[in-house]
Enzyme design. Sequence first.
Site, mmCIF file in Angstrom:
data_model
loop_
_atom_site.group_PDB
_atom_site.id
_atom_site.type_symbol
_atom_site.label_atom_id
_atom_site.label_comp_id
_atom_site.label_asym_id
_atom_site.label_seq_id
_atom_site.Cartn_x
_atom_site.Cartn_y
_atom_site.Cartn_z
ATOM 1 C CG HIS A 1 -1.839 1.154 1.324
ATOM 2 N ND1 HIS A 1 -3.139 1.125 0.864
ATOM 3 C CD2 HIS A 1 -1.654 2.406 1.819
ATOM 4 C CE1 HIS A 1 -3.716 2.309 1.073
ATOM 5 N NE2 HIS A 1 -2.822 3.104 1.656
ATOM 6 C CD GLU A 2 1.624 3.631 3.738
ATOM 7 O OE1 GLU A 2 1.869 4.724 3.180
ATOM 8 O OE2 GLU A 2 0.554 3.411 4.347
ATOM 9 C CD GLU B 1 -5.947 5.636 0.357
ATOM 10 O OE1 GLU B 1 -5.103 6.560 0.502
ATOM 11 O OE2 GLU B 1 -5.975 4.643 1.095
#
Lengths: 500, 500
Positions: free
Chosen positions: A262-263, A292
Amino acid sequence: MEPIAKFREIVKKQKAYGYMLNIIGWDSQTEAPREAFARRGEMVGIISGEMFKLLTSQDTIEGLGQLFESMDQFDDATKRELLRAKKQLDKIIKIPENEFVAYQMLLNKAQMVWQDAKEKNDYAAFKGVLAEIITANKKFAKYYAPEASAYNTMLDDFEEGWTMADFDQFFDVLKKELVPFVRKLLAQKQPPVAPFVKRHYEKEKQKEFADYLIDVMQFNRNRGLMKQSVHPFTWNTSPTDVRFTNRYIEDYFLSSIFSAVHELGHAIYEQQVDTKWDDTMLNGGVSMGIHESQSRFFENIVGRSHLFWEAHYPKLKSIFPEQLKDVTLEDFYRAVNRSEASLIRVEADELTYPLHIMLRYEIERMFVEGDLSVDDLPRIWNEKSQEYLGITPKTDSEGILQDVHWSGGMIGYFPTYALGSAISAQIYQTMAQEINVDQAIRDNKLGIVTDWLKEKIHQYGSSKSPKQLLEEVTHESFNPHYYVRYLKAKYGELYNIKED
Amino acid sequence: MEPIAKFREIVKKQKAYGYMLNIIGWDSQTEAPREAFARRGEMVGIISGEMFKLLTSQDTIEGLGQLFESMDQFDDATKRELLRAKKQLDKIIKIPENEFVAYQMLLNKAQMVWQDAKEKNDYAAFKGVLAEIITANKKFAKYYAPEASAYNTMLDDFEEGWTMADFDQFFDVLKKELVPFVRKLLAQKQPPVAPFVKRHYEKEKQKEFADYLIDVMQFNRNRGLMKQSVHPFTWNTSPTDVRFTNRYIEDYFLSSIFSAVHELGHAIYEQQVDTKWDDTMLNGGVSMGIHESQSRFFENIVGRSHLFWEAHYPKLKSIFPEQLKDVTLEDFYRAVNRSEASLIRVEADELTYPLHIMLRYEIERMFVEGDLSVDDLPRIWNEKSQEYLGITPKTDSEGILQDVHWSGGMIGYFPTYALGSAISAQIYQTMAQEINVDQAIRDNKLGIVTDWLKEKIHQYGSSKSPKQLLEEVTHESFNPHYYVRYLKAKYGELYNIKED
């Protein structure tokens, strides 16, 4: 000096102050010792004050005024930059200073009150400051744009150009198409959580796999690094310095894997922005929703795909031969895509996650635009939780009190989380027409994917609005059906659910 | 606003800029990714420029002028502060801006030229920039104080109040008393280096022992931390945030032990300064010499003592049971106190170290005050090396080119290293009369020692001059005989040397 040259100088100085505060922030969150913070607060206060003086100086205000009068002479990027500068200025100067200061103090207090209330499951202790925060935010929104709906002004702060009309449409689609599907799935008898998920996985080895993922994802190690912190986050000052953090929970190793992916999605976006925007108001990723969309694309569409684990499960297994010895690729794939009714947003699975957001959006809309009192919030929350997720919180700590956002003054932030997921599905749809994404994932050649994202999205930084960017990439405006279709296809297959 | 209040405000703002640049510096040296530096340089340049503007503004200059006119009304600390502020200002404004800029560019170039020359053993390639640096420093010293000797002005930059007259006396004592002693010792046939010294010691375990030393030395973990870097150093912004670094060489583990103890000496000094000096010109340790007295006291007098290892050798052995299984406490003690003729200053032992410094001091004195040409430096260096250390460098890389200082414009810095060791012996002498140091070391109760140092030295920060501080602590002015006596006693016993 020419007004535009003067403007450039002010922007550059603003960047320098921001840079300093940014590094301090990174240091604060990753290693500064406990007793450093009092002094640090003072020092940061002084520098923030200098930055504030710069941003609100007569020079800045008059200079911007002059530039606005001769707007026609500039190219699109500069025009957009001036508009953003004006917005930033208005956000500051339209609020009376004493109210702004009082609000900062309120937020300071609210953080502690909220933490305490959450710990003690005592919503009554929190609702007073929450009401004050809501009132202040409504007032500020009206100072900024007296004619606009307050919630629209708040939404625009997090997702430029997005209004209630847009989000209503989006969540309407979810309500009609996703809620019934989720209800079917949740009605099934769920198998128990696979035992391997809860086994003990050494921190150092989890870190080793996260480090492996850095290369899989084509993160440039000369332009950033990974570190550890309590909550994972991504941080950047320029494309040449993008850092992110991860955390390692020894009895829940899946957390560090999907946090890393995700990061890394956020981080690669920031690394691939063209450095030519560094000294402008157009640097960095453009909005929460677009950001996002990148993190969730990698976390969910790529990172929870069968193809991805065909490529990388052997590596994971080689790092944890004991813990995973009786676990097949198929077991693993099912475990990372398990869906269930849950109460806590940050622990929710890919499928039910947007419903957690829908609930928050509807409540925010009601307390900003309607007359929903803070007294009624827990009841409304619990009702909606039952309606969308089929489960009712037993305590306010696992209901209305669970998130930090409102106590931090962030109203209008939540919807961008779901928006990001939906945008990622729409972008994926286009991407799959232009490059062979599946093969890139299976062959461990994500460079093909990140190059495409750089060309289509990342390089532009904030020089295009989120809506313009999405339309130019996908040749249509926002369309949540791709998202619903993606979720139904994936979870329909996993849970063997047939559409009516 | 009252001039003194205005002064306070300027000092505080200066501290805030310094704080930002300080954290950036720490980040640069401990983790910033490689490609971040170009952008970082720009940003640091802008903030340094703002700080420069503040320090040299009409407001600052006139305000200081007014305060100097009514100096009598202030207490001693404020007087001292104003004098330091004036000195800082004069150091900046007395140098013409164009010369200052040209010098900064020269230093930038010199760093690379020196590194290259050292690598290629090519002194001829370096001597041109070295001559330019010397010329510039002489000129700047004369701008600042036309009537003073240039080298005195330079020495005072690193050790306030110390002149050639002082250092000449100091080194004279070393030359008369220490050089003959060292010659006797070096004439002995040395046993070979003990094999255990060169064994393989895992980084992680070396770190574990360094971490143990943090507690032994009573370092406050809530006010600081230890990290890793290429060269060990200590860094601080305030007593509430003091950090240091260590490095771990797997085939030379003694390095990380004594680096840790050395840096902890610096770090504890900074942690124990009274925070009341934070917003004044009197914060932090007072001088290089006093600072070095603290680090060398812990590194050598404490850290290389038999008593210290009586207390901590069992712990070290428990961490490295394999590597140290055949090594007795006695073997270990002798290995960490081995003395030999060597060429490289940073690798020199406790006994011969000050002679490396004496050589540099004499050469600096000659090229600043005399007419020693850069052409003759290597020859003079090598002659003095033979005379004091009984060994001649085979190449300039291990002679005149070995240190970074001159290429960084630091002329007058070296002597503070030897001064620090000598001061530490003088302080130790007093300390031993007032508390039972030996017992504190043996019983692992260094808190008794650090408390004494806090009361006598650390708390005062820079509010007393180095000379005043030393006199108040030891009830006499600087006296190098304690140092010589300490070295002769320790090494006389170790090497069985009897004085004539």
